[in-house]
Design an enzyme around this catalytic site. Structure first.
Site, mmCIF file in Angstrom:
data_model
loop_
_atom_site.group_PDB
_atom_site.id
_atom_site.type_symbol
_atom_site.label_atom_id
_atom_site.label_comp_id
_atom_site.label_asym_id
_atom_site.label_seq_id
_atom_site.Cartn_x
_atom_site.Cartn_y
_atom_site.Cartn_z
ATOM 1 N N SER A 172 0.890 -1.499 0.113
ATOM 2 C CA SER A 172 -0.073 0.030 0.064
ATOM 3 C C SER A 172 0.848 1.140 -0.072
ATOM 4 O O SER A 172 1.857 1.291 0.565
ATOM 5 C CB SER A 172 -0.858 0.115 1.256
ATOM 6 O OG SER A 172 -1.394 1.343 1.429
ATOM 7 N N TYR B 241 -2.545 -0.852 10.149
ATOM 8 C CA TYR B 241 -2.607 -1.494 8.771
ATOM 9 C C TYR B 241 -1.435 -1.005 8.010
ATOM 10 O O TYR B 241 -0.768 -1.905 7.183
ATOM 11 C CB TYR B 241 -3.852 -0.883 7.888
ATOM 12 C CG TYR B 241 -3.930 -1.055 6.472
ATOM 13 C CD1 TYR B 241 -4.346 -2.307 5.916
ATOM 14 C CD2 TYR B 241 -3.532 -0.194 5.571
ATOM 15 C CE1 TYR B 241 -4.417 -2.546 4.609
ATOM 16 C CE2 TYR B 241 -3.695 -0.247 4.205
ATOM 17 C CZ TYR B 241 -3.915 -1.534 3.715
ATOM 18 O OH TYR B 241 -4.087 -1.661 2.464
#
Length: 254
Positions: free
Chosen positions: A147, A160
């Site tokens: 990400s 995350y």
């Protein structure tokens, strides 16, 4: 296209979103694709249907990641599915895509949420790769979906972001270790993509416009944007690229 003809690919979380687009693209390029799912069997079988209806080859298999024995369970099912199709228990391409997000800043994050995120985004890929190595042919491809949250500050999803950063550290370490076998290991880092997981970011026009503005292209990404990059990394054209985190954010936050 056909540049992956004769190859076998495993895409975790391949039932929807970016995983579905990756599975479709690899199948379009000629690979036999194992579409993994955790809970959403219907979505995975829909992905398989889309692939086979287009002349590709694919099958679905289930395993809940983030639980003890997850990698062993997945490969037992993969081996069985390959045997049913007269294929050896060998693999050419592993795409670690399965994932989810539990938003929360430092004051909100809970230990159990942190553990779940690390288990799926970091621990599961580690052991999926470990157990893949006896099946992975030389000159194989390992592609981890990370990400852009590892590149820019993303405090609203701190756990995350940490889990994805761990996945990128794994990518670099294994690229060095697996180089002698000509196995490349790379990560792809999407930004804001129009998927179900990110729906709250684009379901209202004003939200979509706000997130589109982060990209130099003035739009949010589509799953196919990421899938095309993965297809390059899965092909022989990427043979001289390893240990890299390829930005797939459309130039966001430049």
């Amino acid at each position: 296209m056909g540049n992956l003809t004769g190859k076998v690919a495993l895409v975790t979380g391949g039932g929807r979103g970016i995983g579905r687009a990756i599975a479709q693209r690899l199948a379009a390029d000629g690979a036999l694709v194992a579409v993994h799912y955790g809970h959403r069997e219907g979505a995975a079988r829909e992905t398989v249907g889309l692939i086979t209806d287009s002349g590709g080859r694919a099958f679905a298999l289930s395993a809940v990641l983030g639980q003890p024995g997850d990698a062993s369970a997945l490969y037992e099912r993969l081996d069985a599915c390959l045997r049913e199709r007269g294929e050896p228990s060998e693999l050419d391409i592993l795409v670690n895509n399965a994932g989810f997000n539990i938003p929360g800043g430092i004051a909100a994050v809970q230990p159990q949420d942190f553990d779940r995120l690390m288990a799926v985004h970091a621990k599961a890929p580690l052991f999926l790769i470990q157990q893949a190595l006896e099946r992975l042919r030389d000159a194989g491809r390992i592609i981890n979906i990370s990400s852009a949250a590892t590149r820019v500050a993303f405090p609203e999803s701190v756990a995350y972001s940490m889990a994805k950063a761990a996945l990128e550290a794994l990518t670099r370490a294994l690229a060095r270790e697996l180089g002698p076998r000509h196995i490349t290991v790379n990560a792809v880092t999407p930004g804001f993509v129009k998927t179900e997981m990110n729906k709250k970011r684009w379901c209202a026009p004003e939200d979509e416009a706000a997130h589109a503005a982060y990209s130099v292209f003035g739009r949010m990404g589509w799953p196919q944007d990421v899938a095309d990059i993965v297809a390059f990394l899965a092909s022989d054209d990427s043979r001289w690229v390893t240990g890299q985190c390829v930005d797939a954010s459309g130039g966001s936050f430049l």
